[in-house]
Design an enzyme around this catalytic site. Structure first.
Site, mmCIF file in Angstrom:
data_model
loop_
_atom_site.group_PDB
_atom_site.id
_atom_site.type_symbol
_atom_site.label_atom_id
_atom_site.label_comp_id
_atom_site.label_asym_id
_atom_site.label_seq_id
_atom_site.Cartn_x
_atom_site.Cartn_y
_atom_site.Cartn_z
ATOM 1 N N GLU A 32 -58.394 5.420 62.221
ATOM 2 C CA GLU A 32 -58.118 4.076 61.741
ATOM 3 C C GLU A 32 -58.913 3.841 60.464
ATOM 4 O O GLU A 32 -59.991 4.397 60.278
ATOM 5 C CB GLU A 32 -58.493 3.011 62.784
ATOM 6 C CG GLU A 32 -57.487 2.878 63.894
ATOM 7 C CD GLU A 32 -57.668 1.614 64.738
ATOM 8 O OE1 GLU A 32 -58.428 0.707 64.354
ATOM 9 O OE2 GLU A 32 -57.011 1.544 65.781
ATOM 10 N N HIS A 94 -57.097 -3.622 59.178
ATOM 11 C CA HIS A 94 -57.265 -2.248 59.659
ATOM 12 C C HIS A 94 -55.895 -1.687 60.030
ATOM 13 O O HIS A 94 -54.888 -2.390 59.967
ATOM 14 C CB HIS A 94 -58.259 -2.151 60.820
ATOM 15 C CG HIS A 94 -57.839 -2.836 62.074
ATOM 16 N ND1 HIS A 94 -57.997 -4.190 62.272
ATOM 17 C CD2 HIS A 94 -57.285 -2.359 63.207
ATOM 18 C CE1 HIS A 94 -57.548 -4.512 63.475
ATOM 19 N NE2 HIS A 94 -57.103 -3.421 64.062
ATOM 20 N N HIS A 96 -53.375 0.711 62.735
ATOM 21 C CA HIS A 96 -53.145 1.140 64.116
ATOM 22 C C HIS A 96 -52.209 2.348 64.076
ATOM 23 O O HIS A 96 -51.300 2.392 63.251
ATOM 24 C CB HIS A 96 -52.480 0.044 64.937
ATOM 25 C CG HIS A 96 -53.421 -0.937 65.543
ATOM 26 N ND1 HIS A 96 -53.014 -1.842 66.485
ATOM 27 C CD2 HIS A 96 -54.749 -1.173 65.368
ATOM 28 C CE1 HIS A 96 -54.039 -2.596 66.852
ATOM 29 N NE2 HIS A 96 -55.107 -2.211 66.179
ATOM 30 N N ASP A 107 -59.262 -6.958 68.858
ATOM 31 C CA ASP A 107 -58.911 -7.505 67.540
ATOM 32 C C ASP A 107 -58.930 -9.029 67.555
ATOM 33 O O ASP A 107 -59.481 -9.669 66.650
ATOM 34 C CB ASP A 107 -57.522 -7.033 67.106
ATOM 35 C CG ASP A 107 -57.437 -5.544 66.852
ATOM 36 O OD1 ASP A 107 -58.463 -4.923 66.517
ATOM 37 O OD2 ASP A 107 -56.319 -5.001 67.004
#
Length: 154
Positions: A32, A94, A96, A107
């Site tokens: 990630e 970010h 996934h 999150d």
């Protein structure tokens, strides 16, 4: 690219779109990636003009990203100072390792804690999660969370 979410109109610069696309986890072992969302606010129009990129100080794995707080704060302060207060911290982004990402409970907890605990110049926070083919966008403000999933920005 411009997207309407709730009362907010979000505009993504080409630099931001390039960073999001460049960090998709297309390889089987890609970790990630993530960082800080920065931009300018014009009434209810949010101009997302910068994203920080992962550093060696961040913690990363295939399904985990944790931004290093001190290096992240340095970026926020640098951009704010060098823009005479025009560029502000708007939230976190970010990736996934899935086509159409959805936020994990971690999150959601993270962005709610950021909203509650941090001193913010805005009355909202953004959470961006880039998947293989879609971008999940959430706007958190005092009335709750509004979100959308859109095909990846071109």
């Amino acid at each position: 690219m411009t997207i309407q979410i709730g009362k907010y109109q979000l505009e993504f610069s080409s630099e931001v779109r390039t960073i999001l696309l460049g960090h998709r986890q297309l390889g089987r072992a890609d970790p990630e990636a993530g960082g800080i969302v920065l931009g300018r606010l014009f009434e209810d129009r949010i101009s997302i003009c910068r994203l920080s990129v992962p550093t060696e100080l961040d913690k990363r794995s295939r399904s985990y990203f944790e931004r290093h707080r001190i290096s992240g704060q340095s970026i926020v302060e640098y951009e704010f100072f060098n823009s005479s207060g025009q560029i502000n911290y708007f939230g976190e982004w970010h990736t996934h390792p899935e086509a159409s990402p959805t936020p994990s409970s971690r999150d959601i907890k993270m962005i709610r804690e950021q909203f509650k605990l941090n001193t913010l110049n805005m009355d909202f926070l953004l959470l961006l999660i880039q998947g293989y083919s879609h971008l999940f966008i959430a706007v958190l403000d005092k009335s709750g969370i509004a979100s959308a999933s859109v095909p990846h920005p071109q």
